[in-house]
Design a protein around this motif. Sequence first.
Motif, PDB file in Angstrom:
ATOM      1  N   LEU A 175       0.824  -1.202   0.000  1.00 19.48           N
ATOM      2  CA  LEU A 175       0.000   0.000   0.000  1.00 19.48           C
ATOM      3  C   LEU A 175       0.857   1.250   0.000  1.00 19.48           C
ATOM      4  O   LEU A 175       1.931   1.282   0.609  1.00 19.48           O
ATOM      5  CB  LEU A 175      -0.916   0.011   1.228  1.00 19.48           C
ATOM      6  N   GLN A 176       0.351   2.284  -0.663  1.00 14.47           N
ATOM      7  CA  GLN A 176       0.994   3.595  -0.698  1.00 14.47           C
ATOM      8  C   GLN A 176      -0.056   4.674  -0.440  1.00 14.47           C
ATOM      9  O   GLN A 176      -1.239   4.472  -0.752  1.00 14.47           O
ATOM     10  CB  GLN A 176       1.651   3.844  -2.068  1.00 14.47           C
ATOM     11  N   PRO A 177       0.323   5.820   0.121  1.00 16.61           N
ATOM     12  CA  PRO A 177      -0.636   6.918   0.276  1.00 16.61           C
ATOM     13  C   PRO A 177      -1.301   7.251  -1.057  1.00 16.61           C
ATOM     14  O   PRO A 177      -0.654   7.278  -2.101  1.00 16.61           O
ATOM     15  CB  PRO A 177       0.243   8.078   0.765  1.00 16.61           C
ATOM     16  N   GLY A 178      -2.604   7.459  -1.010  1.00 17.04           N
ATOM     17  CA  GLY A 178      -3.357   7.764  -2.210  1.00 17.04           C
ATOM     18  C   GLY A 178      -3.878   6.560  -2.956  1.00 17.04           C
ATOM     19  O   GLY A 178      -4.664   6.714  -3.908  1.00 17.04           O
ATOM     20  N   ASP A 179      -3.480   5.347  -2.565  1.00 12.61           N
ATOM     21  CA  ASP A 179      -3.963   4.140  -3.235  1.00 12.61           C
ATOM     22  C   ASP A 179      -5.475   4.007  -3.086  1.00 12.61           C
ATOM     23  O   ASP A 179      -6.058   4.401  -2.063  1.00 12.61           O
ATOM     24  CB  ASP A 179      -3.301   2.891  -2.641  1.00 12.61           C
ATOM     25  N   LYS A 180      -6.089   3.415  -4.093  1.00  9.48           N
ATOM     26  CA  LYS A 180      -7.526   3.130  -4.080  1.00  9.48           C
ATOM     27  C   LYS A 180      -7.691   1.622  -4.228  1.00  9.48           C
ATOM     28  O   LYS A 180      -7.323   1.048  -5.257  1.00  9.48           O
ATOM     29  CB  LYS A 180      -8.237   3.882  -5.205  1.00  9.48           C
ATOM     30  N   VAL A 181      -8.236   0.969  -3.199  1.00 10.57           N
ATOM     31  CA  VAL A 181      -8.268  -0.493  -3.150  1.00 10.57           C
ATOM     32  C   VAL A 181      -9.616  -0.973  -2.636  1.00 10.57           C
ATOM     33  O   VAL A 181     -10.366  -0.227  -1.993  1.00 10.57           O
ATOM     34  CB  VAL A 181      -7.145  -1.037  -2.239  1.00 10.57           C
ATOM     35  N   TYR A 182      -9.918  -2.240  -2.927  1.00 13.12           N
ATOM     36  CA  TYR A 182     -11.110  -2.871  -2.345  1.00 13.12           C
ATOM     37  C   TYR A 182     -10.849  -4.337  -2.112  1.00 13.12           C
ATOM     38  O   TYR A 182      -9.949  -4.943  -2.713  1.00 13.12           O
ATOM     39  CB  TYR A 182     -12.340  -2.662  -3.227  1.00 13.12           C
ATOM     40  N   VAL A 183     -11.633  -4.931  -1.210  1.00 13.72           N
ATOM     41  CA  VAL A 183     -11.508  -6.342  -0.874  1.00 13.72           C
ATOM     42  C   VAL A 183     -12.906  -6.898  -0.627  1.00 13.72           C
ATOM     43  O   VAL A 183     -13.781  -6.204  -0.105  1.00 13.72           O
ATOM     44  CB  VAL A 183     -10.595  -6.538   0.358  1.00 13.72           C
ATOM     45  N   THR A 184     -13.140  -8.129  -1.052  1.00 19.70           N
ATOM     46  CA  THR A 184     -14.436  -8.776  -0.833  1.00 19.70           C
ATOM     47  C   THR A 184     -14.257  -9.981   0.080  1.00 19.70           C
ATOM     48  O   THR A 184     -13.161 -10.542   0.195  1.00 19.70           O
ATOM     49  CB  THR A 184     -15.069  -9.243  -2.156  1.00 19.70           C
ATOM     50  N   ARG A 185     -15.342 -10.355   0.737  1.00 19.45           N
ATOM     51  CA  ARG A 185     -15.332 -11.573   1.551  1.00 19.45           C
ATOM     52  C   ARG A 185     -16.609 -12.352   1.286  1.00 19.45           C
ATOM     53  O   ARG A 185     -17.716 -11.806   1.355  1.00 19.45           O
ATOM     54  CB  ARG A 185     -15.204 -11.242   3.040  1.00 19.45           C
ATOM     55  N   ALA A 186     -16.428 -13.625   0.959  1.00 18.81           N
ATOM     56  CA  ALA A 186     -17.539 -14.567   0.746  1.00 18.81           C
ATOM     57  C   ALA A 186     -18.452 -14.162  -0.397  1.00 18.81           C
ATOM     58  O   ALA A 186     -19.538 -14.713  -0.548  1.00 18.81           O
ATOM     59  CB  ALA A 186     -18.349 -14.762   2.026  1.00 18.81           C
ATOM     60  N   GLY A 187     -18.046 -13.201  -1.201  1.00 14.68           N
ATOM     61  CA  GLY A 187     -18.835 -12.797  -2.352  1.00 14.68           C
ATOM     62  C   GLY A 187     -20.017 -11.909  -2.043  1.00 14.68           C
ATOM     63  O   GLY A 187     -20.702 -11.443  -2.958  1.00 14.68           O
ATOM     64  N   THR A 188     -20.273 -11.625  -0.737  1.00 15.92           N
ATOM     65  CA  THR A 188     -21.465 -10.848  -0.392  1.00 15.92           C
ATOM     66  C   THR A 188     -21.163  -9.621   0.459  1.00 15.92           C
ATOM     67  O   THR A 188     -22.087  -8.866   0.782  1.00 15.92           O
ATOM     68  CB  THR A 188     -22.491 -11.721   0.352  1.00 15.92           C
ATOM     69  N   SER A 189     -19.927  -9.431   0.857  1.00  7.25           N
ATOM     70  CA  SER A 189     -19.515  -8.226   1.578  1.00  7.25           C
ATOM     71  C   SER A 189     -18.312  -7.632   0.873  1.00  7.25           C
ATOM     72  O   SER A 189     -17.468  -8.360   0.324  1.00  7.25           O
ATOM     73  CB  SER A 189     -19.152  -8.535   3.034  1.00  7.25           C
ATOM     74  N   ILE A 190     -18.207  -6.294   0.891  1.00 14.96           N
ATOM     75  CA  ILE A 190     -17.122  -5.612   0.199  1.00 14.96           C
ATOM     76  C   ILE A 190     -16.727  -4.373   0.995  1.00 14.96           C
ATOM     77  O   ILE A 190     -17.586  -3.697   1.580  1.00 14.96           O
ATOM     78  CB  ILE A 190     -17.534  -5.241  -1.245  1.00 14.96           C
ATOM     79  N   ALA A 191     -15.435  -4.108   1.040  1.00 15.47           N
ATOM     80  CA  ALA A 191     -14.912  -2.894   1.662  1.00 15.47           C
ATOM     81  C   ALA A 191     -13.984  -2.226   0.663  1.00 15.47           C
ATOM     82  O   ALA A 191     -13.233  -2.900  -0.056  1.00 15.47           O
ATOM     83  CB  ALA A 191     -14.171  -3.212   2.955  1.00 15.47           C
ATOM     84  N   ALA A 192     -14.021  -0.901   0.592  1.00 19.49           N
ATOM     85  CA  ALA A 192     -13.180  -0.144  -0.329  1.00 19.49           C
ATOM     86  C   ALA A 192     -12.583   1.045   0.411  1.00 19.49           C
ATOM     87  O   ALA A 192     -13.241   1.647   1.272  1.00 19.49           O
ATOM     88  CB  ALA A 192     -13.987   0.328  -1.541  1.00 19.49           C
ATOM     89  N   PHE A 193     -11.340   1.400   0.063  1.00 18.39           N
ATOM     90  CA  PHE A 193     -10.631   2.446   0.781  1.00 18.39           C
ATOM     91  C   PHE A 193      -9.836   3.311  -0.190  1.00 18.39           C
ATOM     92  O   PHE A 193      -9.197   2.798  -1.113  1.00 18.39           O
ATOM     93  CB  PHE A 193      -9.659   1.833   1.806  1.00 18.39           C
ATOM     94  N   HIS A 194      -9.895   4.619   0.048  1.00 12.39           N
ATOM     95  CA  HIS A 194      -9.026   5.578  -0.613  1.00 12.39           C
ATOM     96  C   HIS A 194      -8.041   6.045   0.461  1.00 12.39           C
ATOM     97  O   HIS A 194      -8.404   6.819   1.355  1.00 12.39           O
ATOM     98  CB  HIS A 194      -9.838   6.741  -1.170  1.00 12.39           C
ATOM     99  N   LEU A 195      -6.804   5.551   0.387  1.00  5.46           N
ATOM    100  CA  LEU A 195      -5.833   5.813   1.434  1.00  5.46           C
ATOM    101  C   LEU A 195      -5.466   7.293   1.496  1.00  5.46           C
ATOM    102  O   LEU A 195      -5.264   7.934   0.453  1.00  5.46           O
ATOM    103  CB  LEU A 195      -4.569   4.976   1.232  1.00  5.46           C
ATOM    104  N   GLY A 196      -5.391   7.814   2.708  1.00  9.23           N
ATOM    105  CA  GLY A 196      -5.093   9.217   2.898  1.00  9.23           C
ATOM    106  C   GLY A 196      -3.621   9.538   2.714  1.00  9.23           C
ATOM    107  O   GLY A 196      -2.766   8.649   2.626  1.00  9.23           O
ATOM    108  N   THR A 197      -3.336  10.825   2.683  1.00 10.27           N
ATOM    109  CA  THR A 197      -1.947  11.275   2.524  1.00 10.27           C
ATOM    110  C   THR A 197      -1.184  11.206   3.838  1.00 10.27           C
ATOM    111  O   THR A 197       0.052  11.198   3.842  1.00 10.27           O
ATOM    112  CB  THR A 197      -1.924  12.716   2.003  1.00 10.27           C
ATOM    113  N   ALA A 198      -1.905  11.176   4.963  1.00 13.04           N
ATOM    114  CA  ALA A 198      -1.266  11.091   6.270  1.00 13.04           C
ATOM    115  C   ALA A 198      -1.405   9.678   6.821  1.00 13.04           C
ATOM    116  O   ALA A 198      -2.393   8.982   6.542  1.00 13.04           O
ATOM    117  CB  ALA A 198      -1.903  12.093   7.230  1.00 13.04           C
ATOM    118  N   PRO A 199      -0.438   9.223   7.616  1.00 10.03           N
ATOM    119  CA  PRO A 199      -0.571   7.904   8.229  1.00 10.03           C
ATOM    120  C   PRO A 199      -1.851   7.803   9.044  1.00 10.03           C
ATOM    121  O   PRO A 199      -2.268   8.786   9.684  1.00 10.03           O
ATOM    122  CB  PRO A 199       0.671   7.811   9.126  1.00 10.03           C
TER     123      PRO A 199
END
Length: 436
Positions: free
Chosen positions: A50-74
Amino acid sequence: MSPIDTDATAKDILAYIDASPTPYHAVRETARRLTQLGYRALDEREPWTLQPGDKVYVTRAGTSIAAFHLGTAPVDRAGFRLVGSHTDSPNLRLKPNAAVSKLGYHQLGVEIYGGVLLSTWMDRDLSLAGRVMLLSGGRPEGHLVDFRRPLLRVPNLAIHLNRTVNTDGLKLNAQDHMVPVLGLEKAGPAELRALLVQELAAGNVRAEAGDILGYDLCLYDTQPSTRSGANGEFLHAPRLDNLASCYSALSSLLAMEKAGEATSGIVLYDHEEVGSRSAQGAAGTFLRDCLERLVLGHSDGRADAFHRAIRHSYMVSADMAHAVHPNYSALHEPRHQPLMGGGPVIKSNVNQSYATDGETWAFFAALCREAGVTPQHFVTRTDLGCGSTIGPITAAALGIRTVDVGSPMLSMHSIRELAAASDVAAMIAVLRRFFT
């Protein structure tokens, strides 16, 4: 920040809902939209880089999903800005041994998922969608299916045989009266696995009936979502509770033009309607697992980084709210009667069915003021029980400051629900402020 086009938003949310007849399809549609705007998929089984500013998502079991736009600060210094919703809605789902033959009819046995308004499922053109597990290379492999055509019907009993139905009410037994009709025995076989094989083939998946190891299949109404009202102000759609909140959360995240200091994210859970007690539900570890891994890759690495990140964070639990019903206004708390078209609703309950407290109420109210929106308030009558959300579950599990909000609606838990188009745009406007 660009203004929100209410008409375009209304059209888009209806398309999102129609593409999402099941939680599996809602996650697929959400992932498709995320990918289109540069989000990349992460795998829980693999290391995350991961790097600051990255845009990522992850799914679990095909029915739940989380997505994140990483901030510039820790994250241990800037924290998270999170919106949580749920992908599931009350419906009818097939039993494992679903085939029923009775009095010359082919039928399919169903279970009731969540708090279904059973009467609304009667005399509807119903279809099937969900996931089918196939044997592939010696291992189970999931494939999504959606018949997209009228296939089933739960027929009502004629008033001639139930003379008091309009005065005494319709009384339904879930086991005996909700079994949908699939076909007539004399018209030929109507074997579920054969139908699934045909539908899989239409999606270029070759299989035989014996390859089907299992399935998760939901019934749904084939009538498309639409707008109505004298001025097109209403949305008529299935699963507004809670795909409307999923859509608002997703659209707000995707509207971010650049990363802020804090890490912004959404988590859309399955199984809220049945208590959230699953590996992919809010009572499971999905969100904590994601946040801990984000902290590991985007903090100073100290042992207390996760705990410091949580203390800098806020969660908005977005789940639809009860609008005052014009025909049943006596069932609403007199001074807390949200109107459709009146904007976002802050939901409160001192017994912690909602996670809102004075601080988080004030936090969301300030966001509304910045967005030029006036919030409404909902409290259930003191003599009635109160439903709950993922808010208290998440607040208790993470210790994160949480506010429960929602857009007002009618016909909640009906097969076809009712909301106002302007409320979708208003909620997005506030959540966009939350993420900036």
